[in-house]
Design an enzyme around this catalytic site. Structure first.
Site, PDB file in Angstrom:
ATOM      1  CB  SER A 188      -0.937   0.015   1.216  1.00 42.27           C
ATOM      2  OG  SER A 188      -0.203  -0.028   2.422  1.00 42.27           O
ATOM      3  CG  HIS A 216      -4.048  -0.877  -1.754  1.00 46.91           C
ATOM      4  ND1 HIS A 216      -4.552   0.389  -1.984  1.00 46.91           N
ATOM      5  CD2 HIS A 216      -3.806  -0.946  -0.422  1.00 46.91           C
ATOM      6  CE1 HIS A 216      -4.592   1.060  -0.845  1.00 46.91           C
ATOM      7  NE2 HIS A 216      -4.147   0.276   0.118  1.00 46.91           N
ATOM      8  CE  LYS A 247      -7.182   0.128   1.081  1.00 48.16           C
ATOM      9  NZ  LYS A 247      -7.872  -0.328   2.299  1.00 48.16           N
TER      10      LYS A 247
END
Length: 399
Positions: A188, A216, A247
């Protein structure tokens, strides 16, 4: 009546002293309230600025299909569920979302947790005992580190993405009942991708389990955003996949995708799952709609990667150092924490919201402004942002 003077509770002087030290060093930061919807531009202090700090990779936080799903859910089911999943908080919508996620991830089953953080904590703390060992990449996410701390298992840390050091750790731990290798899929803070094919080869050679945190990578890598496992063609060879719904998915929560055996075990033993109220209807149904968007609108992922290429090249042409990033996470490395925060503040003055990140989130001396482009950004917005990076970078002698 005498005026009553304000008093403060004693006992936290040692914490205040540490805060004062942070202020003196220029590393104390206030939270920045956003006054608008999350998008390629946001409003801060009444001013519209280009957003380069959110995890809203595909712009799904405001996607019409997610909005509509959330509104329908509230109208049909109300604002909350009123219970934990194992008592009275499992609704048909929760089961439908988990079935859809499992199919999407090419696994037997999945289970949704309240966040990606609690997913990692719940999985690791539940399945490991002192008879087992965790082998973890040194730059894994804090939720993995905290999850390991909650176990009584042995622990080995291998050098970042160094598979030779990983093999050393595997050789040294052959007396344990079970070994589990844990890695971020995409890291990240640096935006690089784990060497998953080699990790899986070593796991198969040494009879170890593999757990990948694809926070991610979900919605970013792999076909339709299925993540790093699918990206590398490793479906069926990775034992545990963890991801977030907050996300690229655009809403809230975390999930684990694995075998039916593991999911059934976590339902009975996963403490964050057992002791937290289930996701509210709006969250659950919006997440469900997000999976449909991933399947039916792959052009969003194409746009994300096109924007990523454009922005990375622009930063490189300006002379910024961006490290080993291979993904839309592109850190602009500064080094000194105070200078990094000055850079971030200067960018905001010029119209770009890009947060500085320093110790303890990253190692001392490796502070950076972490940028994340999204599918929502236009090339015009990204070029404007690059111009502001150049202006601020020159003003502070970073370039």
């Amino acid at each position: 009546m005498a005026k009553q003077e304000a008093t403060s509770v004693k006992g936290f002087e040692y914490l205040q002293a540490e805060l004062d030290q942070m202020k003196q060093e220029g590393t104390f930061r206030n939270l920045v309230p956003i006054e608008s919807e999350q998008g390629s531009k946001v409003q801060i202090n009444g001013k519209e600025v280009i957003q380069l700090s959110s995890n809203n990779y595909l712009g799904l936080t405001g996607h019409p299909r997610l909005r509509e799903a959330a509104l329908r859910a509230v109208e049909q089911y109300g604002a909350g569920t009123g219970s934990v999943r194992t008592i009275a908080g499992t609704f048909s919508m929760h089961k439908e979302l988990e079935e859809k996620l499992a199919k999407f991830k090419h696994t037997e089953a999945s289970l949704v947790f309240q966040s990606g953080f609690t997913t990692n904590q719940g999985v690791l703390s539940s399945i490991l005992t002192k008879e087992d060992v965790v082998i973890s990449d040194e730059l894994n996410h804090a939720s993995i580190i905290d999850g390991i701390r909650l176990t009584k298992a042995g622990r080995k840390v291998y050098k970042h993405v160094d598979t030779e050091d990983l093999e050393r750790a595997l050789k040294e731990t052959q007396d344990y009942r079970k070994r589990i290798i844990v890695t971020d899929g995409v890291f990240s803070m640096d935006g690089n991708i784990a060497p998953l094919p080699r990790i899986v080869e070593l796991a198969e050679q040494y009879d170890a389990l593999v757990m990948v945190d694809d926070a991610h990578a979900s919605g970013v890598l792999g076909k339709n955003g299925r993540g790093t496992v699918n990206h590398f063609g490793l479906d069926g060879r990775v034992h545990i996949q963890v991801g977030t719904l907050s996300k690229a998915i655009g809403v809230l929560g975390g999930y684990v995708a694995s075998t039916r055996t593991l999911i059934d075990y976590l339902i009975h033993k996963g403490r964050p799952f057992l002791f937290s109220t289930s996701h509210p209807p709006a969250v659950t149904m919006a997440c469900d709609a997000a999976i449909d968007v991933l399947l039916e609108e792959p052009e969003l992922i194409d746009k994300l990667w096109d924007n990523t290429k454009f922005f990375k090249q622009g930063l490189a042409d300006l002379g910024f150092t961006t490290g080993p990033s291979e993904t839309p996470i592109t850190p602009v490395l500064v080094g000194d924490a105070a200078l990094c925060h000055q850079f971030s503040d200067k960018l905001l003055e010029h119209g770009v919201f890009a947060q500085g990140i320093a110790f303890p989130t990253v190692a001392k001396g490796k502070a950076r402004v972490r940028t994340i482009v999204t599918a929502q950004h236009s090339k015009k917005e990204l070029q404007e942002a690059l111009d502001m990076f150049e202006k601020a970078g020159r003003e502070l002698n970073i370039i």
